[in-house]
Design an enzyme around this catalytic site. Structure first.
Site, PDB file in Angstrom:
ATOM      1  CG  ASP A  54      -1.997   1.019   1.163  1.00 37.83           C
ATOM      2  OD1 ASP A  54      -2.273   1.527   0.057  1.00 37.83           O
ATOM      3  OD2 ASP A  54      -2.586   1.327   2.220  1.00 37.83           O
ATOM      4  N   GLY A  55       0.377   2.309  -0.629  1.00 35.32           N
ATOM      5  CA  GLY A  55       1.034   3.615  -0.518  1.00 35.32           C
ATOM      6  C   GLY A  55       1.757   4.091  -1.766  1.00 35.32           C
ATOM      7  CG  ASN A  73      -6.859  -2.066  -6.745  1.00 33.44           C
ATOM      8  OD1 ASN A  73      -5.914  -2.812  -6.494  1.00 33.44           O
ATOM      9  ND2 ASN A  73      -7.206  -1.088  -5.913  1.00 33.44           N
ATOM     10  NE  ARG A 131      -1.548   6.527   1.091  1.00 37.92           N
ATOM     11  CZ  ARG A 131      -1.825   5.605   1.995  1.00 37.92           C
ATOM     12  NH1 ARG A 131      -1.818   5.930   3.281  1.00 37.92           N
ATOM     13  NH2 ARG A 131      -2.105   4.384   1.637  1.00 37.92           N
ATOM     14  NE  ARG A 138      -6.803   2.164  -6.770  1.00 35.54           N
ATOM     15  CZ  ARG A 138      -5.694   2.240  -6.067  1.00 35.54           C
ATOM     16  NH1 ARG A 138      -4.567   2.564  -6.649  1.00 35.54           N
ATOM     17  NH2 ARG A 138      -5.707   2.004  -4.778  1.00 35.54           N
TER      18      ARG A 138
END
Ligand code: FPP
Length: 236
Positions: free
Chosen positions: A16-17, A64, A20, A67
């Protein structure tokens, strides 16, 4: 490589991430995924060095698909590239590739690549790399329940024969031992529909770093934390 007496046989990772990580650098999200694919390579290599026998990566969840189309396309393109580039290493490193999830939802090209490489590596024995693609734990459980119900209706099993072993044998992970260690990056304390049945007794290690920053030493640290935990499986 440090001396590790108690290596988890199976490590599962919620990567995850990526988004970001990219945002922090003012980059488009796809750059986060690209850097994340580098972490995938490094973590897989480190698992081989440590003697981990199964590594399962949550590469694309059922959710997902919601998205933006461009991001889904970028992720599939990255996956294709990873499969093409990694296929030689899989042979050299004696890694078997497997995939779980609703694979029929994947683009035809990706599916064909996966099928080809899974067949080519089927008898490899150093480690099994399991890619969870278009994967959802609830969907997997429902699919197992459906096939057991169909067998019961057909009369080949009776409902009271269904136990944990029989249920697990109807999951896509049949033949793969349950994860000993579940790692999630970017600090979130959620399971996010990943391997819901299989993580019943897994040790969970949450790491603050974003996935693209999670590299060899971070994996080694997570394994150390796993080794420090006292694992009792509910017994004394
Ligand atoms: C989570 O980051 C990650 C994903 C949705 C997919 C993981 C994909 C990769 C690591 C790259 C390709 C995979 C392989 C196997 C080569 P996020 O986008 O949810 O990040 P965010 O929560 O910060 O937005």
């Amino acid at each position: 490589m440090p001396d590790f007496p108690d290596i988890p046989r199976h490590i599962a990772v919620i990567m995850d991430g990526n988004g970001r990580w990219a945002k922090e650098r003012g980059l488009p999200r796809r750059e986060g995924h690209r850097a994340g694919a580098e972490s995938v390579r490094e973590v897989a290599d480190t698992c081989i060095e440590l003697g981990v026998k199964y590594l399962t990566l949550y590469a694309f969840s059922s959710e997902n698909w919601n998205r933006p189309e461009a991001e889904v396309k970028a992720l599939m393109a990255l996956l294709d590239r990873f499969l093409v580039e990694k296929s030689k290493d899989l042979k050299k490193q004696n890694i078997r590739l497997q995939a779980i999830g609703q694979l029929d939802r994947l683009p035809v090209k990706t599916r064909a690549l996966l099928d080809k490489i899974m067949a080519q590596t089927a008898d490899h024995t150093a480690m099994t790399l399991v890619l969870a693609l278009s994967y959802g734990g609830r969907e997997e459980i429902i699919s197992a329940a459906r096939s057991l119900a169909a067998e019961a209706v057909a009369g080949t099993i009776s409902p009271d024969q269904i136990d944990c072993t029989m249920f697990a044998s109807h999951l896509q992970t049949t033949g793969i031992p349950d994860p000993d260690l579940l790692i999630r990056t970017s600090g979130e304390m959620r399971v996010s529909n990943f391997l819901l049945w299989q993580i019943s007794y897994a040790e969970i290690v949450i790491v603050k770093k974003f996935w693209p920053d999670f590299r060899k030493n971070d994996l080694i640290e997570a394994v150390r934390e796993y080794q420090l935990r006292h694992r009792r499986f509910g017994a004394l």
